[in-house]
Motif scaffolding. Sequence first.
Motif, PDB file in Angstrom:
ATOM      1  N   LEU A 153      -4.841  13.195 -12.831  1.00 13.72           N
ATOM      2  CA  LEU A 153      -3.622  13.985 -12.941  1.00 13.72           C
ATOM      3  C   LEU A 153      -3.175  14.533 -11.588  1.00 13.72           C
ATOM      4  O   LEU A 153      -3.976  14.766 -10.691  1.00 13.72           O
ATOM      5  N   GLY A 154      -1.854  14.741 -11.480  1.00  8.54           N
ATOM      6  CA  GLY A 154      -1.279  15.291 -10.254  1.00  8.54           C
ATOM      7  C   GLY A 154      -0.532  14.229  -9.478  1.00  8.54           C
ATOM      8  O   GLY A 154      -0.418  13.072  -9.893  1.00  8.54           O
ATOM      9  N   GLU A 155       0.028  14.639  -8.348  1.00 12.33           N
ATOM     10  CA  GLU A 155       0.736  13.692  -7.482  1.00 12.33           C
ATOM     11  C   GLU A 155      -0.281  12.986  -6.602  1.00 12.33           C
ATOM     12  O   GLU A 155      -0.940  13.612  -5.759  1.00 12.33           O
ATOM     13  N   ARG A 156      -0.389  11.676  -6.773  1.00  9.94           N
ATOM     14  CA  ARG A 156      -1.425  10.908  -6.087  1.00  9.94           C
ATOM     15  C   ARG A 156      -0.892   9.529  -5.699  1.00  9.94           C
ATOM     16  O   ARG A 156       0.165   9.099  -6.164  1.00  9.94           O
ATOM     17  N   ASP A 157      -1.666   8.845  -4.873  1.00  9.75           N
ATOM     18  CA  ASP A 157      -1.357   7.471  -4.493  1.00  9.75           C
ATOM     19  C   ASP A 157      -2.070   6.551  -5.482  1.00  9.75           C
ATOM     20  O   ASP A 157      -3.294   6.475  -5.495  1.00  9.75           O
ATOM     21  N   PHE A 158      -1.297   5.846  -6.309  1.00 10.14           N
ATOM     22  CA  PHE A 158      -1.861   4.994  -7.350  1.00 10.14           C
ATOM     23  C   PHE A 158      -1.850   3.516  -6.949  1.00 10.14           C
ATOM     24  O   PHE A 158      -1.701   2.630  -7.808  1.00 10.14           O
ATOM     25  N   GLU A 159      -2.028   3.255  -5.680  1.00  8.88           N
ATOM     26  CA  GLU A 159      -2.040   1.876  -5.186  1.00  8.88           C
ATOM     27  C   GLU A 159      -3.047   1.010  -5.937  1.00  8.88           C
ATOM     28  O   GLU A 159      -2.796  -0.169  -6.214  1.00  8.88           O
ATOM     29  N   ALA A 160      -4.189   1.576  -6.307  1.00  9.89           N
ATOM     30  CA  ALA A 160      -5.242   0.810  -6.979  1.00  9.89           C
ATOM     31  C   ALA A 160      -4.858   0.396  -8.391  1.00  9.89           C
ATOM     32  O   ALA A 160      -5.524  -0.479  -8.979  1.00  9.89           O
ATOM     33  N   PHE A 161      -3.799   0.994  -8.939  1.00 11.31           N
ATOM     34  CA  PHE A 161      -3.446   0.729 -10.331  1.00 11.31           C
ATOM     35  C   PHE A 161      -2.100   0.035 -10.476  1.00 11.31           C
ATOM     36  O   PHE A 161      -1.515   0.048 -11.552  1.00 11.31           O
ATOM     37  N   ARG A 162      -1.612  -0.599  -9.424  1.00  8.92           N
ATOM     38  CA  ARG A 162      -0.362  -1.347  -9.570  1.00  8.92           C
ATOM     39  C   ARG A 162      -0.597  -2.819  -9.250  1.00  8.92           C
ATOM     40  O   ARG A 162      -1.481  -3.179  -8.484  1.00  8.92           O
ATOM     41  N   THR A 163       0.229  -3.671  -9.856  1.00 10.38           N
ATOM     42  CA  THR A 163       0.116  -5.099  -9.635  1.00 10.38           C
ATOM     43  C   THR A 163       0.576  -5.465  -8.225  1.00 10.38           C
ATOM     44  O   THR A 163       1.386  -4.748  -7.613  1.00 10.38           O
ATOM     45  N   VAL A 164       0.089  -6.588  -7.732  1.00 11.92           N
ATOM     46  CA  VAL A 164       0.512  -7.047  -6.405  1.00 11.92           C
ATOM     47  C   VAL A 164       1.988  -7.417  -6.389  1.00 11.92           C
ATOM     48  O   VAL A 164       2.606  -7.513  -5.328  1.00 11.92           O
ATOM     49  N   HIS A 165       2.576  -7.613  -7.575  1.00 11.46           N
ATOM     50  CA  HIS A 165       3.995  -7.966  -7.670  1.00 11.46           C
ATOM     51  C   HIS A 165       4.905  -6.738  -7.751  1.00 11.46           C
ATOM     52  O   HIS A 165       6.125  -6.887  -7.840  1.00 11.46           O
ATOM     53  N   CYS A 166       4.323  -5.553  -7.736  1.00  9.88           N
ATOM     54  CA  CYS A 166       5.121  -4.328  -7.816  1.00  9.88           C
ATOM     55  C   CYS A 166       6.048  -4.223  -6.608  1.00  9.88           C
ATOM     56  O   CYS A 166       5.621  -4.401  -5.466  1.00  9.88           O
ATOM     57  N   GLN A 167       7.317  -3.912  -6.858  1.00  9.12           N
ATOM     58  CA  GLN A 167       8.317  -3.856  -5.799  1.00  9.12           C
ATOM     59  C   GLN A 167       8.636  -2.433  -5.344  1.00  9.12           C
ATOM     60  O   GLN A 167       9.519  -2.233  -4.509  1.00  9.12           O
TER      61      GLN A 167
END
Length: 263
Positions: A153-167
Motif C-alpha cells: 500500500l501507498g505510493e510506490r514504484d510498481f515496475e516489478a508488477f507491470r508487463t514489458v508491453h506497458c506503455q
Amino acid sequence: MRYALGVEYDGSEFHGWQRLTAHGESGGPATLQATLEEALSGVAAHPVETICAGRTDAGVHAECQVVHFDSDASRTPRAWVLGTTSRLPPSMRIRWCAPVDDDFSARFSARARRYRYRLLNHQVRPALGRQWLAWERRPLDVDAMHRAAQQLLGERDFEAFRTVHCQAAHARRELQRLDVTRDGDIVSFTVQANAFLHHQVRNMVGSLLEVGAGERPEAWIVDVLEGRDRTLAGPTAPAQGLVFVGPRYPRDWPLPDEVRFDV
C-alpha cells in the motif's frame, strides 16, 4: 454535447477494450470499444468516438466501465441507454447515461479505479461460473496473503508488477487498498489505486498466490517490489477472474453514486 456512460460487459468473447482498427473501419478482431462505438453511431446517426476510464485486457469483465463521447444529436439520456443497448450483443449493456460538461474526461477526471479478482480455491476446477472465476488447486493461506498485500500500500514504484508491453511513462502508482478475503472456497482480492499499470492487478495476485501457497514468505513481496524486476515476481494470474468494478470521480460531477467518492 458531452455524455458519460456506464457500461457493463462480459469480456469473454472480446479481444480487450481497445479498438484494433482505424475508427469506422470494419473487420479485425471484435473489441469492446469498436462494438460500443458502432452501436452509439447507429443511435447518433453519425460516427462516435469514445474515451474510457481504464482499458481492460482480453477476457476481463466490467461492472461499470465509464466512457465519454461527444454528439450533436438530439437524444435524451434514456434514448442513449435504450437505443445503444438494443444494438449491443447480450454480453454488453449501458447502465446509465449522464450529460456532463465539456471538460469532463472519463480517463483524466477519475481519481481512482477499482478491481475485484475472484478465484475458486478447490481441488477441482469450476463448471458453473467458470468465465467469472479463476482456479487455484493449492490450499491457500488467505491471512498470509492479506498481510503480505498490506506491504504494497501507498505510493510506490510498481515496475516489478507491470508487463514489458506497458506503455505508461513511469511505474509510480498509489495503491490505496488491497484486501484478500475468503468466503467458503471463493477467495477475493479487492483492489483500488489512483491508476493501474498494464497487468498490474493480475501480476500482484499471481505473486500473492505464491505467498498463500507457502512457496514464498510474506516478506518476499517487499523484495519483489524493491527489486523493480518483473522476472522476480510471480506468474500473471488468469484474466477471467478479473472484473473492473469501475472508476471513482469527485462528487461535484453529476454522475451516479456508484462511481463517486463517498466523501
